[in-house]
Design an enzyme around this catalytic site. Structure first.
Site, short mmCIF file in Angstrom:
data_model
loop_
_atom_site.label_atom_id
_atom_site.label_comp_id
_atom_site.label_asym_id
_atom_site.label_seq_id
_atom_site.Cartn_x
_atom_site.Cartn_y
_atom_site.Cartn_z
N GLY A 1 0.78 -1.23 0.00
CA GLY A 1 0.00 0.00 0.00
C GLY A 1 0.81 1.27 0.00
O GLY A 1 0.73 2.07 -0.93
N HIS B 1 11.53 -4.09 6.73
CA HIS B 1 12.01 -3.39 7.92
C HIS B 1 13.50 -3.11 7.85
O HIS B 1 14.08 -2.55 8.77
CB HIS B 1 11.67 -4.19 9.18
CG HIS B 1 10.21 -4.48 9.26
ND1 HIS B 1 9.66 -5.66 8.79
CD2 HIS B 1 9.17 -3.72 9.67
CE1 HIS B 1 8.35 -5.61 8.95
NE2 HIS B 1 8.04 -4.46 9.48
#
Ligand code: GLN
Ligand code: ZN
Length: 770
Positions: A450, A712
């Site tokens: 997204g 991450h």
């Protein structure tokens, strides 16, 4: 009989987030250790003085932490894993922050508000959620031959520091049994409780030192007493507290439990030779009766009667009705249910908040005032605080009947719901061919979760717009430009299902909350999430509804500039609930369902606008799990129902995606299946796809996008690496059910690594196709 007021812990961050500033300056090399430590000392001093001025009679010390109190405990007992060096002496600041954050790079976070240890040359210790809060602690790590030694005297120093300021405190320690249970084994599993005999001597030394400095009482936190415990935990608690009370005989221990009922551990707690017991009567008011019945008459009870986890005013008059008879029979301590660490500091700073909503709230400072009022009413009679009690009653009365809370339409919609609302028209096997023929995607379709990088320019434009320095027109134009560029680029590298990039969103919950009725937002109500990361959760105060479409215009714009399918992107009801302060005047399940209906309306509007793929993120579904397993199913039932209400208004041919950024699915896989999404994207890159076994064993019926790279970290995975992961995935899951995507949104990444990684990801998908 006398009643005294205690706090178990106070927020550390400072009313102006002074600790964050001081830490970040220090980490950036712009200030010295002395600067940092003197800011920390002045924050402690003002917290002590503040609590005293507010009427707290028992004030904690050692509740402060530069980063995390569990890390402080690891430092105290010298549990420093070897990768941080061979620390022989005291754990210094460098080692402490290396454990907290790793060496070299700064820590990383995604939108989920929790940290994922960033891969650095020396990685940070693992971080995980502190019980069911949104606070994260650094997980202690133990080897089978772990030794302990006194490596930090922080607790003693801070007691001394307060005393020098003329403030007598009750030092707080995390108890030895909880400390061991909260840790993990380094290497092959062993029973961490076996380490207790080695650990206790360090606790003895600390307690002796505190006693020698003049401490009368120490608060020793054993929150694990509210969890399902292993069979040998009872014996461990007995050993620990028999030892500590005999070896440090003239020091009194207040054993603090919080976040739930003692339940089946009540017998253990009451059998320990401690001098006081704190229990959480907000989460578990029902436990008081049996505790009163079974507690030794000389056990000093500390009653957690004011909610340390939420921001609502307590009902002081109702509390007094319960407490008065009790206070006639025994000495009592009144306290917040848990440390005030989990609440914002001071409501008075919220000058822009709706006056009615504000009159219903109490932050840390106000909660201590409430306790002070209760204490005076019990010691001197209600007459002594009549005006305050009347004011409290009036505020609660106004809240109950306020039109700002009560929306009959919303209430009726939830009450009158029928089961069909939580049901797609047809089951997945019937929906699937319709979606396939509509979407015509290749095998191993590629997509992202997204968000795309929120660059300094994006943040600056948002901040300038918020300050009124950038006009709405200019801001919109800027966002369109970013969106268009991101869409062009996705086409260029040949992603199949596109996203608009979420540049217009400040945060995945706040963005929706700001557009829904029933939500309030604060300016200063920060709560520590981990280290120097603080969050400002929205406050859900009333019935939730959606006055108008929230994302449709952005979606329409994004779809208008590409012929490829554009995903509609929403945050799910359970996640919005779990990352907010939730109203306490109706069950969480009811609030969640109201949000679900609001999201459902958005889903249907997106479909009406022509959107064929809608993703409803449930990043926080798992973290809402209750602490006790026996309570899981009922939570999962209403959480899944809410998700399904939000997703089930669409045609069979409309594809519903969901996303969860974690990998511990094994024990909730049936609930994940019951959500009945058409596609789920999950985190698997770090666990090397192990998780897929759970999906395979459960025969997960729908399509899955196992994240093929870890967002991450800035690291760019190679094509081969991702091919290998996809091969592993295709052994567990039928290839025609596999999607190819990263494991979370890309907003915390920078563009160069994002581009390189996604180009490789697309190449890996192409390679896999026959
Ligand atoms: N759609 C969100 C994003 O990409 C999901 C974030 C999350 O799961 N934490 O940012
Ligand atoms: Zn995620």
């Amino acid at each position: 009989m006398t009643v005294r007021v205690a706090t178990l812990g106070f927020p550390r961050i400072g009313t102006r987030r002074e600790l964050k500033t001081a830490l970040e300056q220090y980490w950036a090399g712009n200030s010295s250790a002395d600067d940092l430590l003197s800011t920390a000392a002045s924050l402690r001093a003002s917290a002590w003085q503040r609590q005293k001025d507010l009427g707290a009679e028992i004030i904690p010390s050692n509740d402060f932490s530069l980063y995390d109190h569990v890390l402080d405990t690891s430092a105290m007992v010298g549990a420093v894993p070897a990768i941080y060096g061979n620390v022989q002496d005291k754990v210094d600041l460098g080692t402490y922050f290396a454990m907290a954050r790793g060496f070299q790079t700064t820590s990383e976070e995604c939108g989920c508000g929790h940290a994922h240890g960033a891969p650095q040359d020396v990685p940070a210790a693992e971080m995980t959620k502190w019980f069911d809060t949104n606070y994260h602690y650094l997980v202690p790590q133990f080897t089978a031959d772990q030794t302990f030694r006194l490596a930090s005297t922080k607790a003693v120093e801070e007691y001394h520091e307060a005393k020098a300021l003329g403030i007598e405190t009750r030092p707080v320690l995390l108890g030895p049994v909880s400390f061991l249970l909260l840790g993990k084994c380094d290497g092959p599993a062993f029973d961490r409780l076996d380490l207790l005999p080695a650990l206790l001597p360090v606790y003895e030394r600390v307690l002796n030192a505190l006693r020698a400095e003049g401490a009368d009482w120490v608060q020793i936190d054993e929150p694990c007493l509210v969890l399902d415990l292993p069979g040998n935990a009872g014996a461990a608690f007995k050993t620990a507290y028999n030892t500590l009370t005999t070896t440090v005989p003239d020091l009194k221990l207040m054993l603090a439990t919080y976040f739930g009922a003692l339940g089946d551990n009540q017998g253990i707690a009451l059998s320990l030779p401690v001098h006081g017991l704190h229990v959480d009567l907000v989460r578990a008011p029902e436990q008081l009766a049996s505790i009163l019945e079974k507690a030794r008459p000389d056990l000093l009870l500390s009653l957690g009667v004011v909610d340390g986890r939420n921001i609502w005013k307590a009902d002081l008059n109702a509390l007094l009705d319960h407490l008065e008879p009790l206070a006639r029979q025994r000495d009592l301590i009144l306290a917040p249910s848990c440390s005030l660490l989990h609440t914002p500091i001071d409501l008075e700073r919220e000058t822009d908040l709706d006056a009615d909503v504000k009159s219903w709230l109490a932050f840390a400072v106000q909660k201590i005032e409430e306790l002070h009022t209760l204490g005076r009413a019990l010691n001197e009679g209600r007459g002594a605080v009549q005006a305050t009690l009347a004011e409290n009653a009036a505020a609660l009365r106004a809240r109950r009947s306020s039109a700002k809370i009560n929306d009959p339409t919303v209430q009726a919609r939830s009450a009158d719901r029928n089961p069909a609302l939580a049901q797609r028209r047809s089951p997945f096997p019937a929906r699937r061919p319709l979606q396939q023929s509509k979407l015509r995607l290749p095998l191993y379709p590629t997509t992202t979760i997204g968000s795309f990088p929120q660059t300094p320019e994006v943040r600056k434009a948002r901040a300038d717009h918020a300050r009124g320095e950038l006009s709405s027109e200019a801001y919109e134009a800027f966002l369109r430009e970013e969106t268009a560029r991101t869409i062009r680029w996705q086409e260029e590298i040949d992603l199949e299902v596109l996203v608009h990039g979420e540049f217009e969103r400040n945060d995945m919950v706040q963005y929706f909350g700001e557009q829904l009725s029933g939500f309030a937002f604060t300016k200063h109500a920060w709560v520590q999430s981990y280290g120097s990361r603080y969050v400002r959760p929205p406050i859900i105060f009333g019935d939730v509804s959606r006055p108008k479409a929230m994302t449709v215009e952005w979606w329409e714009y994004a779809q208008s500039i590409t012929s490829r399918p554009m995903k509609g992107m929403l945050t799910g009801p359970v996640t919005i609930l779990n990352w907010s302060f939730v109203r306490d005047d109706q069950p969480r399940s009811e609030t969640c369902r109201q949000i679900a209906f609001a999201i459902r309306d958005e889903v249907c509007d997106l479909e009406k606008a022509g959107c064929g793929i809608i993703q409803i993120d449930e990043a926080a579904l798992r973290e809402g799990l209750p602490l006790r397993r026996a309570d899981w199913q009922s939570y999962l039932d209403w959480a899944v129902e809410s998700f399904r209400i939000s997703a089930s208004g669409v045609q069979d041919a409309t594809q519903i995606h969901t996303h969860m950024c974690y990998s511990e699915f094994n024990d909730i896989i049936a609930a994940i299946g019951a959500m009945d999404a058409d596609v789920i994207s999950i985190e698997t890159a770090r666990s090397r796809m192990e998780l897929l076994d759970a999906f395979a064993a459960y025969r997960y019926p729908a399509e899955i996008g196992p994240g093929v790279y870890d967002i991450h970290s800035p690291r760019v995975p190679s094509v081969e690496e991702m091919v290998e992961l996809l091969r592993a995935a295709s052994k567990a899951i039928s290839p025609d059910a596999l999607w190819v995507n990263p494991d979370c949104g890309l907003k915390t990444r920078k563009w160069p690594e994002t581009k390189a990684a996604l180009i490789n990801m697309v190449a890996a998908a192409h390679y896999m196709r026959p």
